[in-house]
Design an enzyme around this catalytic site. Structure first.
Site, short mmCIF file in Angstrom:
data_model
loop_
_atom_site.label_atom_id
_atom_site.label_comp_id
_atom_site.label_asym_id
_atom_site.label_seq_id
_atom_site.Cartn_x
_atom_site.Cartn_y
_atom_site.Cartn_z
N CYS A 192 15.23 20.17 -22.60
CA CYS A 192 15.66 18.86 -23.11
C CYS A 192 15.57 18.78 -24.62
O CYS A 192 16.19 17.91 -25.23
CB CYS A 192 14.82 17.75 -22.47
SG CYS A 192 13.13 17.64 -23.09
N GLN A 233 13.58 2.63 -3.36
CA GLN A 233 12.78 2.51 -2.15
C GLN A 233 13.36 1.46 -1.21
O GLN A 233 12.88 1.32 -0.09
CB GLN A 233 11.35 2.10 -2.51
CG GLN A 233 10.58 3.13 -3.32
CD GLN A 233 9.24 2.59 -3.79
OE1 GLN A 233 8.98 2.54 -4.98
NE2 GLN A 233 8.38 2.20 -2.87
N GLU A 284 11.00 -0.40 -5.75
CA GLU A 284 11.15 -1.30 -4.60
C GLU A 284 12.11 -2.44 -4.92
O GLU A 284 13.04 -2.71 -4.17
CB GLU A 284 9.79 -1.85 -4.19
CG GLU A 284 9.84 -2.74 -2.96
CD GLU A 284 8.47 -3.19 -2.49
OE1 GLU A 284 8.41 -4.17 -1.74
OE2 GLU A 284 7.47 -2.58 -2.89
N ARG A 286 -2.42 -10.19 -1.95
CA ARG A 286 -3.15 -9.02 -1.43
C ARG A 286 -4.43 -8.79 -2.22
O ARG A 286 -5.46 -8.39 -1.66
CB ARG A 286 -2.27 -7.76 -1.47
CG ARG A 286 -2.94 -6.56 -0.81
CD ARG A 286 -2.01 -5.37 -0.70
NE ARG A 286 -1.15 -5.41 0.46
CZ ARG A 286 -1.46 -4.87 1.65
NH1 ARG A 286 -2.65 -4.31 1.84
NH2 ARG A 286 -0.61 -4.92 2.65
N GLU A 299 -1.34 4.29 0.28
CA GLU A 299 -2.05 3.48 -0.70
C GLU A 299 -3.57 3.51 -0.57
O GLU A 299 -4.28 3.43 -1.59
CB GLU A 299 -1.56 2.03 -0.62
CG GLU A 299 -0.11 1.86 -1.05
CD GLU A 299 0.42 0.48 -0.72
OE1 GLU A 299 0.70 -0.29 -1.65
OE2 GLU A 299 0.55 0.18 0.49
#
Length: 1359
Positions: free
Chosen positions: A87, A794, A829, A907, A1295
């Site tokens: 690169c 995702q 996500e 959470r 997780e």
């Protein structure tokens, strides 16, 4: 003043230029046309279809683009092989060389190289995006090694490669086997002469020795069970004979925007060019100029490659010292110094040893292979690692002008200001002279960085002292030089210290006076760039103190030297030596059918190690495709006054520019509520907010046009921290949440609590740093009535929804496909979806394909990070440590839109008990609006932040009661049947058994005793240990998301095709799902194929997140398989079939449907925030970790000595993949707790532009590298612990292990406590994460710290 002209040195001014530029790539000859001087090697390789070489960062900081370059060295008459970052390498810089990419090493058709086989079989590839870079770094080491590389050399060659998934341990073990045997086939690649007859090379048509008698003997193909590094195939690509015979010539080529590229071979030609183009940039490795041109948008019109100028590449010695050509590469310089150390007297090479050590930590191998001595000097970076050493060692720089006149400048006089040196426009640095050191002359290097390996310095130094004995036992300083980097705009020679030292006796009085004199030399202002003022000042003193001890220790061998160093102080001068990583994995294999329970290799592993695995940006561009670049806000909060796009429209390759007025559908988007504008219309609320999009014929042209859009703003007040948000009541609407258990106030007032403590915990954020940047390719179908896309996401359904909305199309006409992604960790996500939508607008309106791929700095700046948190706690407890009441307020920094921040907060509130039974709990939470890009999901989704706050006050209780933290934890453990603060009852609680097993296997008590003994004997290095538990709830906390679909087809040949709604991002989801299908049908795993994830195959899928995808999609696939098996049963019952293939064929002949859609919903879950009670989680995954660390109290440096982890994962579907997830999560978590610090332009960092992200690339943001892996890394899975709540009794893994890395954080704090006790500080103190060297050092209160700060000093953190 001298001259190099005259006599034999009077060189020709005109050198012959090459008629054509050529390059060999993987054995194939390629002609390089003129006009490509702007192009990097990486861009060229990818343009010709070699997409195995990846673009990860564009600044040589991640290693994903690593290739091997081979060239014939005319000086030593042999081929040399080395790894480079493609690169950064200009395309024309490798003209006349042979480039080997991962495709040239091995592939599925030709066969895998043993390196590739070993990495695949060792589970060393997860998402696979970084994998080709690792292969090529190791391959280059093997090809360049004349003898078998050592384990240390193997690990060192990988220092320039980053991995975000694996935790590095399996990579190390995969490659370590190649350190065992000699590397004979790779040592005989440079024939003494080119044969004129015999074998004709099929790739070149020229005579060669690749099949001659002198070549390596043919080896048998390696088998999976014999990967020991001793055998190589006969398919290695040889160095092309044409390049051996070809004469190297000068180059004169051009590129876009008027760039000229010259290659000089002789000094005079170079001087002539420099005379003609005084502003020309001289390049060798392009490691600085390339970054300036690409990331800082500086324009250099003339580039002169000087890497082949013989006069600049010479290394020689005489009786006075060493002469080093300015074009000598750093890797060659290190080899030269090592040779001098072996050949010369010990007293002569003190400076050589210092340089060798400093170069080791200078950068990754790929950078050192191309970066030059002169380039590093003339760049004059204020944090150059080498320039302080040149100054201290008494080096002199030889300079030549275009007329051949020479002059000599002492290194300490060469640096004039910020990136300004004593070089005229018509001068170049010719060489460096480094004198031999004399007896009793000592030179030492120092450096402290955020990360030990491959990182720029915070502060560095070079120090030299020459001692002479004047009286018996009295040694005085005859000469000295002290130089620092990182404390001034340029490398600083400490003149006051030097003046003080000379003539003084080498004793404690000298030390005291020198430290005082340093205060006169080092003057850092409070707003100095880089911040950390107090830390940087303290390092200047720490380094000199270390130097004083080191010299005293060196001189201690002299009987006449009377200064004795106490043994407890020797730890300050002992060099760091990293032992090879030792890993162990302990698990039981519980097979269920043919495949479930087996430690199978990742299904894509072989594609990934060969570079054949395709990612979004690897997708070939369709005809007429365009590239998109974003027009972004440069203000954190402002009103848009005007937009002038006239210059952009005249940019080269421009095809269109689009703003909010051009959107066919709706402009408002959002993950949960539509509170984001796709293109900002009137108000911008953060830097990097998208205002519009430009499309052009190339990526570079699109970016150029986007930069040319001129926007005028009216600044508005900005909220830039949680503290600001609290002060101005800046919260999102309806985000205040509360959970209550018992009566907190009554407990505090009842007198039951013997003690009550109150405090605050700041929890830092974290960048995802997935190796694959966000990318989407969007195109229209059927005259623009449908839109399809391939995206790195995702959540394909989220892309489908966003694009459908902004284009005004029904969901049924928008399709999103994802084959695999190069890491996600939550960052893809929701935040990837708006990028696809931004590109979909021009694609739809122009009816042309559009690709958008973010540069690394833009990706980091605009896509959000892990939320920073602030926790305010009040805890009541008894004198034996039992917690009775917790009153907690927590706030997270959401940024400028809600995104998933409320769910993240929820959470965090659910996990704010961790594993502790607290009778009375009140938790309040709120989401802060700030003028930063919206933060988003990240592995753990708020759970780690909640647990980090909890473990901080648990640790404080232990300190208040003077008890071991593990004792406090055990007293408060939950148990089977415990009711949590949100009403859920614990079932199948295995933590206590797991905890006791780990406590025993890690020998915690003995380790603590050994640490205490070490700390008693060592003043300046301290060790610490901690044992941390975790409990992580499995399910989406939003009920409707807990559903999954799958589609299973059985074909008449007995093979099975599975499509499901989950995305493969390295976590092994496809592999596990395939194992479920294989076991269900009783067929081999090889008979199951997982297709791409696509919204037109499985609709309405939830994001691949929350660790539950294996549970969801495994169960959905099992449901589909059961349906098919039920249909097959009548046929199967009539006859015994020899194979599943026969049965499938028979069912087909009976017209039985062999396709089924499976579906799964998680049962018995749900939570009501009105009552604050319910069952948000299906079950919990439990774990614990023990970590031992050692810190350098003088610098804040640390390393993790041991880590032992035990996890309850039920009956693992694939224990090898699960272990990989544990190790990867732990190392990623280690980054969060100890290395990775986000620095924003906020009240804590006023030297950064307000609202801007300073740490937006691998140069400034440091994720863990291979050198951060614990020396001893052990992982075990709890045995005999089936989980009745998930498919095949397994448990989720992605997780839950992440938070276990906090064991490292609390071990660091344990070590700091030992350091503070040395100076009489015994009370509790706050320590924020990440526990960077700055925070570690500043917490270790000693005589060097207290003169700068008070004992309650708290380093600044962006929260």
């Amino acid at each position: 003043m001298g001259s190099l002209k005259g006599g034999e040195e009077n060189l020709e001014t005109i050198d012959e230029e090459a008629k054509e530029a050529i390059l060999y790539v993987n054995g194939l000859r390629r002609i390089l046309p003129d006009g490509l001087a702007h192009m990097t090697l990486l861009e060229y390789l990818r343009d010709v279809g070699l997409t195995g070489t990846k673009l990860g960062c564009g600044e040589g900081g991640c290693g994903a683009c690593t290739v091997m370059v081979s060239q014939f060295d005319q000086n030593i008459k042999k081929c040399v092989h080395y790894a480079v970052n493609a690169c950064l390498a200009p395309l024309y810089s490798v003209e006349g060389m042979h480039v080997i990419t991962v495709e040239g090493v091995g592939n599925r058709k030709r066969g895998l190289h043993p390196l590739q086989e070993s990495l695949a079989q060792s589970h060393g590839s997860q998402c696979g995006f970084c994998t080709p870079g690792f292969i090529m770094s190791m391959y280059a080491l093997l090809r360049s090694s004349e003898t078998s590389p050592t384990e240390e050399e193997v690990e060192e060659c990988l220092a320039g490669n980053l991995c975000r998934c694996t935790g590095y341990r399996p990579i190390i073990e995969a490659f370590r086997v190649f350190a065992k045997t000699d590397n004979l086939p790779y040592t005989n690649t440079s024939p003494q002469k080119v044969p004129t007859e015999g074998f004709i090379c099929p790739s070149t048509g020229q005579p060669c020795s690749c099949k001659s008698e002198n070549s390596a003997k043919t080896q048998h193909p390696i088998t999976h069970s014999k990967i020991d590094g001793s055998m190589y195939t006969d398919k290695e690509l040889i160095f092309p004979p044409e390049l051996l015979m070809r004469k190297l010539m000068c180059l004169n080529l051009s590129g876009c925007n008027g760039i000229k590229w010259y290659r000089s071979l002789r000094l005079q030609h170079l001087l002539d060019l420099k005379s003609r183009y005084p502003e020309a940039k001289l390049v060798i490795g392009n490691t600085e100029v390339g970054i300036e041109m690409r990331l800082k948008n500086l324009q250099y019109k003339v580039l002169i490659c000087v890497s082949h100028v013989a006069e600049l590449n010479k290394l020689s010695t005489n009786e006075d010292g060493m002469k080093i050509g300015s074009a000598v590469r750093l890797s060659e310089l290190a080899k030269f110094f090592k040779r001098m150390i072996k050949e010369r007297a010990v007293h002569e090479t003190s400076s050589c040893r210092a340089f060798v050590e400093q170069i080791k930590w200078f950068a990754g191998t790929q950078i050192k292979n191309v970066a030059s001595v002169g380039g590093n000097i003339c760049t004059a970076s204020p944090i150059s690692d080498l320039n302080p050493l040149w100054i201290a060692a008494g080096a002199s720089f030889h300079i030549i002008d275009c007329k051949g006149n020479t002059r000599v400048v002492a290194a300490e006089k060469f640096f004039l200001g910020y990136r300004k040196v004593d070089l005229a426009r018509d001068e170049i640095l010719f060489s460096i002279f480094l004198p031999w050191t004399k007896p009793h002359e000592h030179v030492k290097e120092f450096k402290q960085a955020h990360r030990r390996d491959d990182d720029i310095a915070i502060v560095n130094a070079g120090m030299r002292v020459f001692l002479e004995e004047v009286d018996n036992g009295k040694w005085v300083v005859s000469d000295a030089s002290i130089a620092y980097g990182g404390v001034a705009p340029f490398s600083l020679s400490a003149a006051a210290v030097k003046e003080f030292l000379i003539g003084k006796s080498w004793d404690d009085d000298l030390l005291k006076g020198a430290l005082e004199a340093l205060g006169k030399d080092v003057l850092l202002k409070d707003d100095a760039p880089g911040g950390m003022i107090e830390f940087r000042k303290s390092l200047t003193l720490s380094f000199f103190f270390k130097f004083y001890l080191w010299v005293s220790h060196q001189m201690g061998e002299k009987s006449s030297f009377q200064k004795n160093i106490p043994e407890s102080h020797l730890s300050a001068v002992q060099p760091f030596h990293r032992p090879p990583v030792v890993g162990s994995q302990d698990f039981e294999v519980i097979k269920h059918g043919t495949s479930v329970g087996s430690p199978e290799v990742h299904l894509s592993a072989k594609l990934q190690v060969t570079g054949e695995a395709e990612y979004t940006d690897d997708t070939p561009m369709p005809a007429g495709a365009l590239h998109a670049a974003l027009v972004m806000s440069r203000k954190p909060h402002a009103r848009i006054h005007s937009i002038d796009d006239s210059k952009a429209k005249s940019a080269p390759g421009f095809e269109g520019i689009f703003f909010d007025k051009d959107i066919p559908g709706g402009n408002m988007i959002g993950a949960i509520i539509a509170d984001e504008e796709l293109y900002a219309k009137e108000i911008v609320t953060c830097i990097g907010q998208v205002i519009g999009v430009v499309v052009a014929d190339t990526h570079e042209h699109a970016k150029l046009a986007a930069r040319m859009v001129n926007i005028e703003y009216e600044d508005l007040p900005a909220i830039l921290s949680i503290a600001d948000a609290l002060k101005h009541n800046s919260f999102f609407t309806n985000t205040e949440k509360k959970l209550i258990k018992g009566d907190v106030d009554a407990c505090f007032e009842s007198g039951q609590c013997d003690r009550i403590i109150e405090g605050e915990v700041q929890v830092g954020g974290q960048e995802h740093f997935y190796l694959e940047p966000n990318s989407s390719l969007v195109w229209t179908v059927d005259c623009g009535t449908e839109v399809h896309m391939i995206s790195s996401t995702q959540a394909p359904q989220k892309h489908q929804q966003y694009v459908s909305h902004v284009l005004g199309l029904p969901l049924s006409k928008v399709v999103c496909k994802t084959k695999r992604i190069g890491g996600g960790f939550g960052g893809k996500e929701t935040k990837s979806a708006f990028l696809a939508a931004a590109a979909a607008v021009p694609s739809y309106l122009l009816n042309r394909p559009v690709k958008i791929t973010l540069d690394r700095d833009v990706d980091m700046m605009i896509t959000g990070q892990r939320h920073s948190f602030l926790g305010k706690y009040k805890v009541g407890f008894t004198n034996n440590g039992k917690v009775l009441a917790l009153d907690l307020e927590i706030y997270n920094n959401a940024g400028n839109s809600l995104d998933l921040s409320l769910s993240v907060l929820e959470r965090a509130m659910f996990h704010s008990d961790n594993v502790y039974d607290i009778p009375n709990v009140r938790i309040k939470g709120n989401v802060c609006f700030t003028n930063f890009p919206s933060h988003t999901a990240f592995r753990g989704f708020g759970g780690p932040q909640g647990m980090m706050i909890t473990e901080n006050w648990i640790h404080r209780i232990a300190m208040e009661l003077e008890k071991c933290p593990e004792e406090i934890r055990e007293i408060n453990f939950q148990s089977e049947g415990s009711v949590l603060h949100y009403g859920q009852k614990l079932e199948n609680f295995t933590l206590q058994r797991l905890w006791e097993e780990l406590k025993s296997s890690s020998n915690l008590l003995k380790a603590r005793e050994e640490i205490q003994q070490f700390n008693r004997c060592n003043r300046w290095k301290k060790r610490g240990i901690a044992m941390i538990p975790t409990k992580f709830g499995i399910s989406f906390t939003t009920k409707f998301m807990n559903q999954a679909g799958a589609l299973v087809h059985v074909y008449t040949d007995g093979t099975v095709l599975v499509t499901h709604g989950g995305v493969e991002m390295g976590q092994g989801l496809h592999t596990k799902v395939a194992q479920v299908a294989a076991s269900s049908f009783g067929i081999p795993l090889s008979s199951v194929f997982i297709s791409e994830t696509s919204t037109d195959k499985v609709p309405n899928s939830s994001p691949t997140a929350a660790s539950a995808s294996s549970d969801f999609y495994g169960a959905a696939v099992l449901d589909a398989c059961d349906q098919i098996k039920a249909r097959m049963e009548p046929v199967a019952s009539k006859k015994k079939y020899e194979s599943f293939r026969e049965l499938a064929k028979a069912c087909y002949m009976e017209r039985i449907d062999l396709s089924a859609h499976g579906f799964y919903i998680t049962p018995d879950i749900g939570f009501d925030w009105v009552t604050g009670k319910g069952k948000p989680f299906s079950y919990f995954t439990y774990g614990a970790a023990v970590a031992e660390v050692e810190i350098d109290t003088l610098t804040g440096d640390f390393h993790t000595r041991t880590t032992d982890i035990c996890m309850d994962l039920g009956h693992s579907i694939n224990p090898a993949i699960d272990v990989g997830q544990i190790e990867g999560a732990f190392i990623q978590g280690l980054g969060w707790v100890a290395l990775e610090e986000l620095k924003w332009g906020d009240p804590a960092h006023k030297w950064i532009s307000p609202g801007a992200l300073y740490t937006c690339g691998p140069g400034s943001y440091k994720i863990p590298s291979l050198n951060d892996v614990p020396f001893k890394f052990s992982v075990s899975l709890l045995k005999r612990a089936p989980n009745p709540k998930a498919v095949h009794s397994s448990k989720a893994v992605g997780e839950p292990p992440f938070f276990l890395a906090s064991a490292v954080f609390f071990a660091i704090k344990d070590a700091i406590i030992a350091a503070r006790e040395e100076t009489g500080h015994h009370g509790w103190f706050p320590l924020d994460n990440p526990a960077t060297p700055e925070r570690i050092r500043m917490a270790c209160l000693d005589q060097f710290i207290t003169q700068f700060v008070k004992p309650d000093f708290h380093p600044k953190l962006s929260v």
